[in-house]
Design a protein around this motif. Structure first.
Motif, PDB file in Angstrom:
ATOM      1  N   LYS A  51       0.840  -1.191   0.000  1.00 27.70           N
ATOM      2  CA  LYS A  51       0.000   0.000   0.000  1.00 27.70           C
ATOM      3  C   LYS A  51       0.877   1.244   0.000  1.00 27.70           C
ATOM      4  O   LYS A  51       1.967   1.248   0.568  1.00 27.70           O
ATOM      5  N   GLU A  52       0.377   2.288  -0.612  1.00 27.92           N
ATOM      6  CA  GLU A  52       1.111   3.545  -0.723  1.00 27.92           C
ATOM      7  C   GLU A  52       1.577   4.066   0.634  1.00 27.92           C
ATOM      8  O   GLU A  52       2.671   4.605   0.762  1.00 27.92           O
ATOM      9  N   ASP A  53       0.773   3.878   1.673  1.00 29.42           N
ATOM     10  CA  ASP A  53       1.114   4.418   2.993  1.00 29.42           C
ATOM     11  C   ASP A  53       1.755   3.382   3.919  1.00 29.42           C
ATOM     12  O   ASP A  53       1.868   3.601   5.122  1.00 29.42           O
ATOM     13  N   SER A  54       2.240   2.268   3.375  1.00 28.86           N
ATOM     14  CA  SER A  54       2.893   1.235   4.178  1.00 28.86           C
ATOM     15  C   SER A  54       4.119   1.798   4.888  1.00 28.86           C
ATOM     16  O   SER A  54       4.859   2.610   4.327  1.00 28.86           O
ATOM     17  N   ASP A  55       4.344   1.352   6.110  1.00 31.58           N
ATOM     18  CA  ASP A  55       5.558   1.751   6.823  1.00 31.58           C
ATOM     19  C   ASP A  55       6.567   0.591   6.869  1.00 31.58           C
ATOM     20  O   ASP A  55       7.508   0.622   7.645  1.00 31.58           O
ATOM     21  N   TYR A  56       6.368  -0.402   6.012  1.00 34.58           N
ATOM     22  CA  TYR A  56       7.268  -1.555   5.985  1.00 34.58           C
ATOM     23  C   TYR A  56       8.681  -1.149   5.565  1.00 34.58           C
ATOM     24  O   TYR A  56       9.658  -1.743   5.980  1.00 34.58           O
ATOM     25  N   ALA A  58      10.984   2.670   4.041  1.00 31.98           N
ATOM     26  CA  ALA A  58      10.962   4.133   4.044  1.00 31.98           C
ATOM     27  C   ALA A  58      10.031   4.713   2.989  1.00 31.98           C
ATOM     28  O   ALA A  58      10.021   4.273   1.837  1.00 31.98           O
ATOM     29  N   ALA A  59       9.285   5.722   3.389  1.00 31.14           N
ATOM     30  CA  ALA A  59       8.303   6.357   2.513  1.00 31.14           C
ATOM     31  C   ALA A  59       8.959   7.058   1.322  1.00 31.14           C
ATOM     32  O   ALA A  59       8.308   7.248   0.293  1.00 31.14           O
ATOM     33  N   ASP A  60      10.225   7.428   1.422  1.00 26.19           N
ATOM     34  CA  ASP A  60      10.880   8.127   0.316  1.00 26.19           C
ATOM     35  C   ASP A  60      11.433   7.177  -0.747  1.00 26.19           C
ATOM     36  O   ASP A  60      12.087   7.609  -1.689  1.00 26.19           O
ATOM     37  N   HIS A  61      11.171   5.877  -0.605  1.00 27.18           N
ATOM     38  CA  HIS A  61      11.579   4.889  -1.610  1.00 27.18           C
ATOM     39  C   HIS A  61      10.342   4.158  -2.132  1.00 27.18           C
ATOM     40  O   HIS A  61       9.465   3.783  -1.370  1.00 27.18           O
ATOM     41  N   ARG A  62      10.299   3.940  -3.435  1.00 27.49           N
ATOM     42  CA  ARG A  62       9.168   3.258  -4.065  1.00 27.49           C
ATOM     43  C   ARG A  62       9.373   1.749  -4.081  1.00 27.49           C
ATOM     44  O   ARG A  62       8.482   1.007  -4.459  1.00 27.49           O
ATOM     45  N   TRP A  63      10.541   1.266  -3.696  1.00 25.47           N
ATOM     46  CA  TRP A  63      10.845  -0.156  -3.752  1.00 25.47           C
ATOM     47  C   TRP A  63      11.835  -0.504  -2.648  1.00 25.47           C
ATOM     48  O   TRP A  63      12.483   0.363  -2.087  1.00 25.47           O
TER      49      TRP A  63
END
Length: 122
Positions: A51-56, A58-63
Protein backbone atom coordinates in the motif's frame (compact mmCIF):
# COMPACT_ATOMS: atom_id res chain seq x y z
CA UNK A 1 2.19 -19.07 -17.57
CA UNK A 2 4.86 -17.58 -19.83
CA UNK A 3 6.81 -15.87 -17.01
CA UNK A 4 9.35 -18.16 -15.36
CA UNK A 5 11.10 -15.79 -12.96
CA UNK A 6 12.67 -12.40 -12.52
CA UNK A 7 15.13 -11.75 -15.31
CA UNK A 8 16.71 -8.62 -13.91
CA UNK A 9 16.51 -5.82 -11.40
CA UNK A 10 17.45 -2.42 -12.79
CA UNK A 11 17.92 0.81 -10.86
CA UNK A 12 19.72 4.11 -11.25
CA UNK A 13 23.13 4.75 -9.69
CA UNK A 14 25.48 7.70 -9.36
CA UNK A 15 28.53 5.40 -9.72
CA UNK A 16 27.56 2.12 -11.38
CA UNK A 17 30.99 0.46 -11.10
CA UNK A 18 31.47 1.29 -7.41
CA UNK A 19 27.95 0.16 -6.55
CA UNK A 20 28.26 -3.09 -8.54
CA UNK A 21 31.58 -3.77 -6.79
CA UNK A 22 29.96 -3.12 -3.36
CA UNK A 23 27.17 -5.64 -4.07
CA UNK A 24 29.70 -8.22 -5.24
CA UNK A 25 32.08 -7.68 -2.30
CA UNK A 26 29.54 -7.58 0.54
CA UNK A 27 26.61 -9.65 -0.74
CA UNK A 28 28.06 -11.88 -3.48
CA UNK A 29 25.66 -10.46 -6.06
CA UNK A 30 27.25 -10.65 -9.51
CA UNK A 31 30.40 -12.45 -10.63
CA UNK A 32 33.99 -11.16 -10.69
CA UNK A 33 34.24 -11.68 -14.45
CA UNK A 34 30.86 -9.99 -15.14
CA UNK A 35 29.16 -8.06 -12.33
CA UNK A 36 26.00 -7.76 -14.44
CA UNK A 37 25.27 -11.51 -14.44
CA UNK A 38 24.25 -13.32 -11.28
CA UNK A 39 23.37 -17.01 -11.37
CA UNK A 40 21.09 -17.56 -8.40
CA UNK A 41 19.99 -20.61 -6.51
CA UNK A 42 16.42 -21.70 -7.09
CA UNK A 43 14.03 -20.77 -4.33
CA UNK A 44 11.03 -18.68 -3.44
CA UNK A 45 10.62 -15.10 -4.63
CA UNK A 46 8.01 -12.86 -3.07
CA UNK A 47 6.37 -10.45 -5.51
CA UNK A 48 4.12 -8.13 -3.51
CA UNK A 49 2.91 -4.59 -4.09
CA UNK A 50 2.57 -2.64 -0.84
CA UNK A 51 0.00 0.00 0.00
CA UNK A 52 1.11 3.54 -0.72
CA UNK A 53 1.11 4.42 2.99
CA UNK A 54 2.89 1.23 4.18
CA UNK A 55 5.56 1.75 6.82
CA UNK A 56 7.27 -1.55 5.98
CA UNK A 57 10.07 0.45 4.35
CA UNK A 58 10.96 4.13 4.04
CA UNK A 59 8.30 6.36 2.51
CA UNK A 60 10.88 8.13 0.32
CA UNK A 61 11.58 4.89 -1.61
CA UNK A 62 9.17 3.26 -4.06
CA UNK A 63 10.85 -0.16 -3.75
CA UNK A 64 12.97 -2.32 -1.49
CA UNK A 65 15.23 -5.11 -2.70
CA UNK A 66 14.81 -8.35 -0.74
CA UNK A 67 17.67 -10.83 -1.03
CA UNK A 68 17.28 -14.46 0.04
CA UNK A 69 20.32 -15.51 2.10
CA UNK A 70 21.83 -18.49 3.91
CA UNK A 71 23.68 -17.99 7.19
CA UNK A 72 22.14 -14.67 8.16
CA UNK A 73 24.10 -14.42 11.42
CA UNK A 74 27.44 -14.87 9.64
CA UNK A 75 26.44 -12.34 6.96
CA UNK A 76 25.42 -9.81 9.62
CA UNK A 77 28.78 -10.26 11.36
CA UNK A 78 30.63 -9.79 8.06
CA UNK A 79 28.65 -6.66 7.17
CA UNK A 80 29.19 -5.14 10.61
CA UNK A 81 32.93 -5.91 10.41
CA UNK A 82 32.98 -3.98 7.12
CA UNK A 83 31.36 -0.99 8.84
CA UNK A 84 27.92 -1.49 7.31
CA UNK A 85 25.01 -0.68 9.60
CA UNK A 86 22.68 -3.66 10.04
CA UNK A 87 19.19 -3.21 11.45
CA UNK A 88 17.32 -6.08 13.11
CA UNK A 89 14.06 -6.01 15.05
CA UNK A 90 12.44 -8.84 17.02
CA UNK A 91 9.06 -8.18 15.39
CA UNK A 92 10.53 -8.94 11.96
CA UNK A 93 11.25 -12.47 13.17
CA UNK A 94 7.86 -12.95 14.88
CA UNK A 95 6.77 -15.57 12.35
CA UNK A 96 9.48 -18.24 12.43
CA UNK A 97 7.70 -20.27 9.75
CA UNK A 98 8.56 -17.46 7.30
CA UNK A 99 12.14 -16.88 8.42
CA UNK A 100 14.41 -14.17 9.76
CA UNK A 101 15.18 -10.68 8.48
CA UNK A 102 17.74 -7.90 8.64
CA UNK A 103 18.02 -4.62 6.76
CA UNK A 104 20.90 -2.65 5.34
CA UNK A 105 21.36 0.18 2.84
CA UNK A 106 23.81 0.22 -0.02
CA UNK A 107 26.28 3.15 -0.33
CA UNK A 108 23.69 5.14 -2.30
CA UNK A 109 21.00 4.69 0.37
CA UNK A 110 18.94 2.02 -1.39
CA UNK A 111 17.13 -0.25 1.11
CA UNK A 112 17.97 -3.95 1.13
CA UNK A 113 16.13 -6.56 3.16
CA UNK A 114 18.05 -9.76 3.88
CA UNK A 115 15.76 -12.76 4.30
CA UNK A 116 16.82 -16.14 5.57
CA UNK A 117 13.79 -18.35 4.84
CA UNK A 118 12.76 -20.87 7.47
CA UNK A 119 14.27 -24.30 7.01
CA UNK A 120 11.78 -26.80 5.64
CA UNK A 121 10.60 -29.33 8.21
CA UNK A 122 12.84 -32.37 8.42
Amino acid sequence: MPVTGIGGFFFRSRDTKALADWYLTHLGVGAPENVWIWNQQAGPTVFAPFKEDSDYFAADHRWMLNLRVEGLDDLIASLKAAGIEVITKPEWDATPEIGRFARIHDPEGNPIELWEPASPPA
